[in-house]
Design an enzyme around this catalytic site. Structure first.
Site, PDB file in Angstrom:
ATOM      1  N   ASP A 299      31.758  -7.876  17.862  1.00  0.00           N
ATOM      2  CA  ASP A 299      30.558  -8.294  18.207  1.00  0.00           C
ATOM      3  C   ASP A 299      30.549  -9.049  19.710  1.00  0.00           C
ATOM      4  O   ASP A 299      31.549  -9.305  20.007  1.00  0.00           O
ATOM      5  CB  ASP A 299      30.187  -9.635  17.396  1.00  0.00           C
ATOM      6  CG  ASP A 299      31.090 -10.873  17.372  1.00  0.00           C
ATOM      7  OD1 ASP A 299      31.006 -11.690  17.725  1.00  0.00           O
ATOM      8  OD2 ASP A 299      31.900 -10.656  16.536  1.00  0.00           O
TER       9      ASP A 299
ATOM     10  N   GLU B 111      26.147 -22.646  13.695  1.00  0.00           N
ATOM     11  CA  GLU B 111      27.529 -23.445  13.847  1.00  0.00           C
ATOM     12  C   GLU B 111      27.392 -24.929  14.168  1.00  0.00           C
ATOM     13  O   GLU B 111      28.557 -25.465  14.193  1.00  0.00           O
ATOM     14  CB  GLU B 111      28.146 -22.665  15.229  1.00  0.00           C
ATOM     15  CG  GLU B 111      28.377 -21.080  14.928  1.00  0.00           C
ATOM     16  CD  GLU B 111      28.996 -20.487  16.336  1.00  0.00           C
ATOM     17  OE1 GLU B 111      29.709 -21.049  16.968  1.00  0.00           O
ATOM     18  OE2 GLU B 111      28.654 -19.184  16.654  1.00  0.00           O
TER      19      GLU B 111
END
Length: 287
Positions: A90, A183
């Protein structure tokens, strides 16, 4: 004369007594402050051991896996996790310019070819990744299975974030479902955070007609997303420096390191595996 001498004698005697008294006090004080050498050494050794143990626990132990002998095969500068056939990366603007020709050429040389690539598209309600559109188009051109993700900002309206992602990302047949990267809590309570996430997930699912993928760390998942309503989503778990994912639930992707070295990308990159075959991965894509 005699009287004067007597007075002087008394004065001298008094000064002498006072001087001896002060000297005695200083000696006592000095004696009381001193410490046996053996005790001082024991305390010093104890402090050194305590500091070393703390340093190891907080700064070495979490990353000790990096220095473990590689029992399997090594590629991309790291020890690759055992028994996974499908690998991916990613990227975002942090990786800089990607040399897609070199990245594609590498796949012809390695036993761990990159099959899929997730790219950061948006963050919050206004911040777009300036490398996304180019990388997304080139990933498709070079035959990689591609995906786009949104970095969730808890302090920003969730619906506005969803609309921004939808406006930015056009997904086609063969692309992976949209990804929500979670997150941070932004000081929201657990219930408040979950409510905001559901707003984004529901809006994006309604638009793309597919359930979004949820990206989060193992600890974050177990602490903030342990509600059954979130278990219906495909999970992409980040869990570094371990031999296997410790999350007990079903997961589709595992981000196993953030220090991969891939040809065509100058900066370190996240490496991932898919929990299944290439056919299984293709079955997960948008139809």
């Amino acid at each position: 004369m005699t009287g004067i001498s007597t007075v002087r004698g008394r004065r001298t005697s008094k000064k002498s007594t006072t001087s001896r008294s002060k000297s005695t006090k200083r000696k006592r004080k000095k004696t009381s402050r001193s410490m046996p050498v053996w005790l001082r050494n024991v305390l010093a050794l104890f402090l050194i051991l305590a500091f070393s143990a703390s340093f190891y626990y907080f700064f070495i132990r979490p990353y000790a896996y990096r220095w473990k002998p590689c029992g399997g095969q090594k590629e991309y500068g790291v020890c690759m996790p055992c028994c996974y056939d499908v690998h991916g990366i990613d990227v975002s603007h942090y990786q800089g310019r990607v040399d897609w020709e070199e990245l594609f050429a590498q796949n012809q040389e390695t036993d761990f070819p990159i099959e899929f690539i997730f790219m950061k598209a948006t963050e919050g309600a206004t911040l777009g990744d300036d490398t996304f559109q180019k990388n997304f188009a080139l990933a498709h051109k070079y035959g990689f299975i591609r995906g786009a993700y949104h970095f969730f900002s808890p302090k920003t309206d969730a619906l506005k974030q969803a609309e921004f992602f939808i406006k930015t990302v056009t997904l086609r047949k063969g692309d992976l479902p949209p990804v929500l990267d979670v997150e941070l809590t932004g000081r929201k309570s657990k219930s408040e955070l979950q409510k905001s996430l559901k707003i984004w997930l529901d809006r994006v699912e309604a638009h793309y007609k597919v359930k979004p993928i949820l990206y989060t760390s193992h600890k974050f998942k177990t602490k903030y997303l342990n509600d059954p309503s979130f278990d219906v989503y495909p999970y992409w778990i980040a869990h570094y420096y371990v031999d296997s994912v410790k999350y007990a639930g079903k997961w589709y992707f595992w981000q196993h390191t953030d220090v991969g070295s891939v040809k065509g990308i100058k900066e370190e990159v996240d490496l991932n595996v898919f929990n299944g075959t290439l056919e299984d991965l293709e079955a997960l894509t948008i139809k």
